[in-house]
Design a protein around this motif. Structure first.
Motif, PDB file in Angstrom:
ATOM      1  N   LEU A   1       5.092 -28.935  -8.139  1.00  0.00           N
ATOM      2  CA  LEU A   1       5.493 -27.766  -7.357  1.00  0.00           C
ATOM      3  C   LEU A   1       6.635 -27.030  -8.049  1.00  0.00           C
ATOM      4  N   GLN A   2       7.619 -27.763  -8.499  1.00  0.00           N
ATOM      5  CA  GLN A   2       8.769 -27.118  -9.129  1.00  0.00           C
ATOM      6  C   GLN A   2       8.375 -26.452 -10.446  1.00  0.00           C
ATOM      7  N   ASP A   3       7.431 -27.037 -11.165  1.00  0.00           N
ATOM      8  CA  ASP A   3       6.947 -26.390 -12.392  1.00  0.00           C
ATOM      9  C   ASP A   3       6.294 -25.047 -12.065  1.00  0.00           C
ATOM     10  N   ASP A   4       5.470 -25.033 -11.022  1.00  0.00           N
ATOM     11  CA  ASP A   4       4.832 -23.776 -10.610  1.00  0.00           C
ATOM     12  C   ASP A   4       5.875 -22.779 -10.114  1.00  0.00           C
ATOM     13  N   ALA A   5       6.875 -23.286  -9.413  1.00  0.00           N
ATOM     14  CA  ALA A   5       7.917 -22.400  -8.885  1.00  0.00           C
ATOM     15  C   ALA A   5       8.673 -21.713 -10.024  1.00  0.00           C
ATOM     16  N   LYS A   6       8.911 -22.435 -11.101  1.00  0.00           N
ATOM     17  CA  LYS A   6       9.597 -21.835 -12.248  1.00  0.00           C
ATOM     18  C   LYS A   6       8.725 -20.766 -12.887  1.00  0.00           C
ATOM     19  N   ARG A   7       7.427 -21.026 -12.936  1.00  0.00           N
ATOM     20  CA  ARG A   7       6.543 -20.076 -13.614  1.00  0.00           C
ATOM     21  C   ARG A   7       6.358 -18.800 -12.797  1.00  0.00           C
ATOM     22  N   TYR A   8       6.164 -18.953 -11.477  1.00  0.00           N
ATOM     23  CA  TYR A   8       5.777 -17.797 -10.671  1.00  0.00           C
ATOM     24  C   TYR A   8       6.932 -17.185  -9.884  1.00  0.00           C
ATOM     25  N   GLY A   9       8.113 -17.755 -10.014  1.00  0.00           N
ATOM     26  CA  GLY A   9       9.311 -17.086  -9.541  1.00  0.00           C
ATOM     27  C   GLY A   9       9.489 -17.003  -8.033  1.00  0.00           C
ATOM     28  N   LEU A  10       9.906 -15.827  -7.574  1.00  0.00           N
ATOM     29  CA  LEU A  10      10.379 -15.666  -6.203  1.00  0.00           C
ATOM     30  C   LEU A  10       9.312 -15.926  -5.148  1.00  0.00           C
ATOM     31  N   ILE A  11       8.049 -15.725  -5.453  1.00  0.00           N
ATOM     32  CA  ILE A  11       7.018 -15.961  -4.435  1.00  0.00           C
ATOM     33  C   ILE A  11       6.983 -17.426  -4.004  1.00  0.00           C
ATOM     34  N   ALA A  12       7.522 -18.320  -4.842  1.00  0.00           N
ATOM     35  CA  ALA A  12       7.468 -19.756  -4.558  1.00  0.00           C
ATOM     36  C   ALA A  12       8.664 -20.254  -3.769  1.00  0.00           C
ATOM     37  N   LEU A  13       9.685 -19.405  -3.588  1.00  0.00           N
ATOM     38  CA  LEU A  13      10.926 -19.889  -2.970  1.00  0.00           C
ATOM     39  C   LEU A  13      10.720 -20.492  -1.583  1.00  0.00           C
TER      40      LEU A  13
ATOM     41  N   VAL B   1       2.952  -8.988  -3.900  1.00  0.00           N
ATOM     42  CA  VAL B   1       3.968 -10.032  -3.718  1.00  0.00           C
ATOM     43  C   VAL B   1       3.671 -10.875  -2.482  1.00  0.00           C
ATOM     44  N   PHE B   2       3.416 -10.232  -1.345  1.00  0.00           N
ATOM     45  CA  PHE B   2       3.220 -11.006  -0.117  1.00  0.00           C
ATOM     46  C   PHE B   2       1.872 -11.730  -0.098  1.00  0.00           C
ATOM     47  N   LEU B   3       0.873 -11.180  -0.758  1.00  0.00           N
ATOM     48  CA  LEU B   3      -0.403 -11.878  -0.858  1.00  0.00           C
ATOM     49  C   LEU B   3      -0.252 -13.124  -1.726  1.00  0.00           C
ATOM     50  N   ALA B   4       0.430 -12.979  -2.853  1.00  0.00           N
ATOM     51  CA  ALA B   4       0.663 -14.133  -3.723  1.00  0.00           C
ATOM     52  C   ALA B   4       1.521 -15.177  -3.019  1.00  0.00           C
ATOM     53  N   MET B   5       2.535 -14.737  -2.268  1.00  0.00           N
ATOM     54  CA  MET B   5       3.408 -15.668  -1.554  1.00  0.00           C
ATOM     55  C   MET B   5       2.623 -16.495  -0.536  1.00  0.00           C
TER      56      MET B   5
ATOM     57  N   ILE C   1      13.463  -5.181  -0.460  1.00  0.00           N
ATOM     58  CA  ILE C   1      12.786  -4.342  -1.450  1.00  0.00           C
ATOM     59  C   ILE C   1      13.102  -4.836  -2.856  1.00  0.00           C
ATOM     60  N   ALA C   2      14.363  -5.179  -3.094  1.00  0.00           N
ATOM     61  CA  ALA C   2      14.742  -5.718  -4.401  1.00  0.00           C
ATOM     62  C   ALA C   2      14.031  -7.044  -4.668  1.00  0.00           C
ATOM     63  N   PHE C   3      13.905  -7.860  -3.612  1.00  0.00           N
ATOM     64  CA  PHE C   3      13.190  -9.137  -3.716  1.00  0.00           C
ATOM     65  C   PHE C   3      11.737  -8.904  -4.130  1.00  0.00           C
ATOM     66  N   VAL C   4      11.095  -7.904  -3.518  1.00  0.00           N
ATOM     67  CA  VAL C   4       9.691  -7.585  -3.814  1.00  0.00           C
ATOM     68  C   VAL C   4       9.541  -7.127  -5.264  1.00  0.00           C
ATOM     69  N   VAL C   5      10.408  -6.246  -5.689  1.00  0.00           N
ATOM     70  CA  VAL C   5      10.328  -5.721  -7.054  1.00  0.00           C
ATOM     71  C   VAL C   5      10.513  -6.847  -8.073  1.00  0.00           C
ATOM     72  N   ALA C   6      11.526  -7.703  -7.816  1.00  0.00           N
ATOM     73  CA  ALA C   6      11.794  -8.793  -8.750  1.00  0.00           C
ATOM     74  C   ALA C   6      10.667  -9.826  -8.755  1.00  0.00           C
ATOM     75  N   GLY C   7       9.987  -9.966  -7.621  1.00  0.00           N
ATOM     76  CA  GLY C   7       8.930 -10.973  -7.541  1.00  0.00           C
ATOM     77  C   GLY C   7       7.585 -10.518  -8.045  1.00  0.00           C
ATOM     78  N   TYR C   8       7.439  -9.220  -8.338  1.00  0.00           N
ATOM     79  CA  TYR C   8       6.128  -8.679  -8.695  1.00  0.00           C
ATOM     80  C   TYR C   8       5.516  -9.301  -9.949  1.00  0.00           C
ATOM     81  N   PRO C   9       6.236  -9.467 -11.059  1.00  0.00           N
ATOM     82  CA  PRO C   9       5.580 -10.025 -12.253  1.00  0.00           C
ATOM     83  C   PRO C   9       4.974 -11.410 -12.008  1.00  0.00           C
ATOM     84  N   GLY C  10       5.752 -12.291 -11.372  1.00  0.00           N
ATOM     85  CA  GLY C  10       5.238 -13.635 -11.093  1.00  0.00           C
ATOM     86  C   GLY C  10       4.081 -13.598 -10.117  1.00  0.00           C
ATOM     87  N   ALA C  11       4.159 -12.713  -9.125  1.00  0.00           N
ATOM     88  CA  ALA C  11       3.089 -12.597  -8.133  1.00  0.00           C
ATOM     89  C   ALA C  11       1.791 -12.130  -8.785  1.00  0.00           C
ATOM     90  N   LYS C  12       1.891 -11.134  -9.647  1.00  0.00           N
ATOM     91  CA  LYS C  12       0.715 -10.619 -10.343  1.00  0.00           C
ATOM     92  C   LYS C  12       0.092 -11.707 -11.213  1.00  0.00           C
TER      93      LYS C  12
END
Length: 528
Positions: A422-434, A383-387, A349-360
């Motif tokens: 890929l790593q540039d996108d991962a930095k921008r969009y955060g946890l969904i890219a892990l 979050v899961f759709l963006a992931m 749940i914490a992962f989802v909350v933290a990942g929401y801004p990047g996912a949106k």
């Protein structure tokens, strides 16, 4: 925690890309793993002269004095692998299991264990980092202590007939049923690692046959090594393919000793008849492409269809046990306690909350979804759709190159441009890219390992083409490869003919330098 498939893959990739034609000795592996010792500038390793110059690719050179030799009669008298009609319908995996399984019981296992323990103890007393039988794989066949090697090989005298039968089988099926496995990333592959040791025993048999002037037997054993490599390419995981590549490398190294022998036939057409590529990544890449969705099966249900917050609460409960070892890759390792699922749920749940801004951000600006649609979704759906969308896009960006010849994609792969993006996108969009950023880069290394295998075969084919030319021209070397009477082998990294240079009475055949390593084979024609 037990080693998982992904960890083994990273280990094998490192080893496969660092080794030369032969497998590394224990001393070489120790240096590779720890960098504890500074390598000398030039060394001799199993007849290869290794030259290391700071800032330049390592130069590995093999000098061969060979006899000129025409094509055998009939031309395809020698084949490393059966043709499609000669294969027997059957599962080679069962035969390899037999060859390995005999060592798990009875006097053979006891005697082998005793022998290895004695040799290890002796090496420790002498301060040596390599012991028998390993040391025998680091010297030319003519230097083998034949009586001692013969006695050692007698402990596995049941294997040759089993290996002969395995090589004739048309398929390899480990019966893994990976679509039904709950934790695919946790599948252990001890039998695949054992195959490499089986191949090393085969290598010793090959060298022993060469030392006894049994060249046809040595060629048959090399074919059995190529058969193992081909069979492992049919398995489900890239790690299996990479072990196959390593075994093919062992076979290619032994082939150099065969070619040096005075009775060696010309093997140009035998090498030409090998599948191209010998180790196909096709099936394992298809599995790898779906890996995340095979591990976290509930992600297959994620879509744009609006679902309630209650659905997503249940969704999190479903995926918690599916994450398995993958959780350690995405920073949840301390919550991987099957005795405390509530802690895992809270972490997700914490992962989802933290990942929401990047996912949106990703759904709005990359997927171009309507703002009102994204705003209407529960946080977890965003979050899961963006992931999944991020994974599907980047997965295909990597995998699409596998459908082209490596020579057309090597610039992209070698420059690491894909990974950088890929790593540039991962930095921008955060946890969904892990999950994506942790899993995909290993695919590039697998491509390089496969093509390195093809390069070794191409170098050997070129040597045989030169021997063929010399047989037709009173022992003379060709001035250029354009003089050859058979097609010039192609350098798979460049798509161009293999590099060739004549210097007096020697010909230098070179592979393209890749991953800080370049091979050269220096050929002289023996005086009859």
């Amino acid at each position: 925690m037990k080693p998982d498939t992904r960890s083994i893959l990273r280990f094998v990739v490192a080893v496969c890309l660092a080794v030369s034609f032969a497998a590394p000795s224990l001393a070489q592996f120790t240096a590779l793993a720890s960098d504890a010792k500074e390598e000398p500038a030039e060394t001799i390793e199993d007849s290869w002269r290794i030259k290391r110059i700071a800032g330049q690719p390592q130069q590995s050179t093999r000098e061969l004095v060979v006899n000129a030799r025409s094509e055998p009669r009939p031309t395809l008298r020698y084949r490393f692998l059966p043709d499609s009609f000669e294969y027997v319908d059957g599962n080679a995996s069962l035969h390899y299991t037999k060859a390995l399984g005999f060592l798990e019981q009875g006097p053979s296992k006891q005697k082998l264990m005793q022998y290895h323990q004695e040799q290890f103890q002796k090496a420790q007393e002498e301060g040596s980092e390599v012991w028998k039988p390993e040391v025998w794989l680091q010297i030319p066949p003519k230097e083998l202590p034949l009586d001692e090697v013969k006695q050692y090989l007698s402990l596995t005298s049941f294997q040759p007939e089993i290996m002969r039968e395995a090589a004739r089988r048309n398929r390899f099926d480990a019966d893994r049923h990976i679509r039904d496995v709950d934790n695919i990333i946790g599948v252990l592959l001890p039998e695949i690692q054992a195959m490499r040791e089986l191949a090393r025993t085969q290598s010793l048999r090959c060298r022993f046959a060469i030392a006894e002037d049994r060249i046809d037997d040595a060629i048959e054993i090399i074919g059995q090594q190529f058969a193992i490599a081909r069979h492992l390419s049919q398995d489900d995981f890239l790690v299996c393919n990479l072990v196959g590549v390593a075994i093919a490398g062992i076979a290619c190294n032994d082939l150099q000793y065969v070619v040096e022998h005075k009775d060696a036939p010309n093997l140009y057409w035998a090498l030409s008849a090998l599948p191209q590529p010998l180790v196909s990544l096709e099936h394992a890449l298809a599995v790898e492409r779906q890996f995340l969705f095979l591990q976290v099966k509930s992600l297959q249900d994620v879509s744009e269809e609006p679902r309630s917050a209650g659905y997503w609460r249940d969704f999190i409960d479903r995926i918690a046990p599916q994450i398995g070892v993958l959780g350690s890759e995405i920073g949840l390792q301390k919550y991987l306690d099957i005795e405390n699922p509530e802690a895992m749920r809270t972490a997700l749940i914490a992962f989802v909350v933290a990942g929401y801004p990047g996912a949106k951000d990703y759904l709005l600006n990359v997927e171009k979804m309507a703002p009102e649609q994204v705003e209407a979704y529960p946080i977890a759906q965003v979050v899961f759709l963006a992931m999944t969308r991020f994974q599907e896009y980047w997965r295909d960006e990597y995998f699409k190159w596998s459908y082209l010849p490596f020579s057309q994609t090597r610039v992209v792969l070698q420059a690491n441009e894909m990974e950088s993006r890929l790593q540039d996108d991962a930095k921008r969009y955060g946890l969904i890219a892990l999950p994506t950023s942790k899993m995909l880069p290993a695919v590039q290394a697998a491509f390089k390992a496969q093509v390195r295998c093809e390069q070794k075969i191409a170098l050997s084919r070129t040597v045989e083409a030169v021997r063929l030319f010399a047989a037709e021209n009173d022992g003379a070397l060709p001035e250029t490869l354009a003089d050859l009477t058979v097609p010039v082998p192609i350098e798979p990294f460049t798509g161009q003919p293999i590099e060739y240079k004549r210097e007096g009475d020697k010909a230098i055949i070179s592979g393209h330098p890749v991953s800080n390593l370049q091979y050269h084979i220096m050929v002289r024609i023996a005086k009859e």
